[in-house]
Design an enzyme around this catalytic site. Sequence first.
Site, PDB file in Angstrom:
ATOM      1  CG  ASP A 114      36.398  46.954  35.990  1.00 54.19           C
ATOM      2  OD1 ASP A 114      35.801  46.990  37.085  1.00 54.19           O
ATOM      3  OD2 ASP A 114      35.890  47.362  34.928  1.00 54.19           O
ATOM      4  CG  ASP A 116      30.220  44.647  36.199  1.00 52.85           C
ATOM      5  OD1 ASP A 116      29.271  43.896  35.941  1.00 52.85           O
ATOM      6  OD2 ASP A 116      30.494  45.041  37.352  1.00 52.85           O
ATOM      7  CG  ASP A 299      35.012  47.483  31.013  1.00 55.16           C
ATOM      8  OD1 ASP A 299      35.170  47.456  32.258  1.00 55.16           O
ATOM      9  OD2 ASP A 299      33.909  47.659  30.472  1.00 55.16           O
TER      10      ASP A 299
END
Length: 383
Positions: A114, A116, A299
């Site tokens: 991922d 961000d 996240d």
Amino acid sequence: MQTETRTAAMSAPLSSGVPSLLAPTLPSEAVPPETLPSDSVPSEIPLSTSQEAVENTTSGIQTIPGGNDTSDGLTCAGQADPDLQELSQKKNALDQWQQIRESMAGKRPVVFLDYDGTLSPIVKEPDRAFMKDTMRPVLQKVASMFTTAIVTGRSREKVYQFVQLDDVYYAGSHGFDISGPLKHPISCQVADGFRPLLKRAVEDFEETIAKRIQGAEIEDNKFALSVHYRNVSPELIPEVHAAVNAYIADESSLELRHGKMVLEVRPKVSWNKGSAVVWILKALGLDQSEDVFPLYLGDDMTDEDAFLALRSMNNSGIGILVREQGDKERVAGTAANYLLRNPDEVQEFLECLSQHEEAPLASLPEPPAAASSVVLPQPVSSE
């Protein structure tokens, strides 16, 4: 932890031949069955139960099982996913590096990341989510050694501007828009016909939310859109939710997913980050290879679909959740195998990975003469 202890020989060749590529499926109300050829639909694409939206009767806010709004006091409803385990049961991936390295012995990692909150810190201004200067060369080294993909909610073009690496696969818009490097030009645009609808939604949200509620920001991610409310006063956050939910209620071709201080609006299509991971592996002929070891680091709640997808595959890969201890923006359950606390630990983990014996990249199968593309029919009009 000494870097000289983090080496392992991984030189087994990858499989050859590109299999037929997966095509996503649409809900029955969105696409008549006859519009999709029977051989284009896979028998199964791993999807999490969090894809089914449910109604939170206590707050009047449409939520998803496993969704997240804890930062503004709104609790998401839904049945517990048995695949999600409490974070207290998970160990730090750096502390368990020796075990992970042993699991990878004789196999070649395929790295999914991922953006961000994983490669870059979460910031108040989405357009300033830059990686640290020390992250890019580490990521570049990993990408030079192993097949590496960025799977993000951002548009593919925007995340490329952040990452600026040409030998990486990019899956933008939560996996709805996939593109490979020049040497392996795979391509997949899911729900391309939804673009006009999403563009209109961006314009509507600019008028009804961004111009009315201070701090709210609308981000056009091409095949999805984000309504950021990190900078909105707590007392006004319910207004953001109400406006988005009212819009979704009137637009049956779109669905709502929750992230960290952001509402994600995207096509109501059975496709997510997990689907994108499976598609990339299959497009490269790696989905059935016993010598391949997929790793996914992310996240947010949308990354749970990828963690679950890896669990369901033949490859014995792992998922790693990136989450600070006590992070109230992330529910305390995950299908990931391990934890890392922040992008700094992600960088350290990638450094460990890059210390493996640098055998030459095993040759991937030649891509089709023309880049393979999946384009779905137009959405049903809500008018």
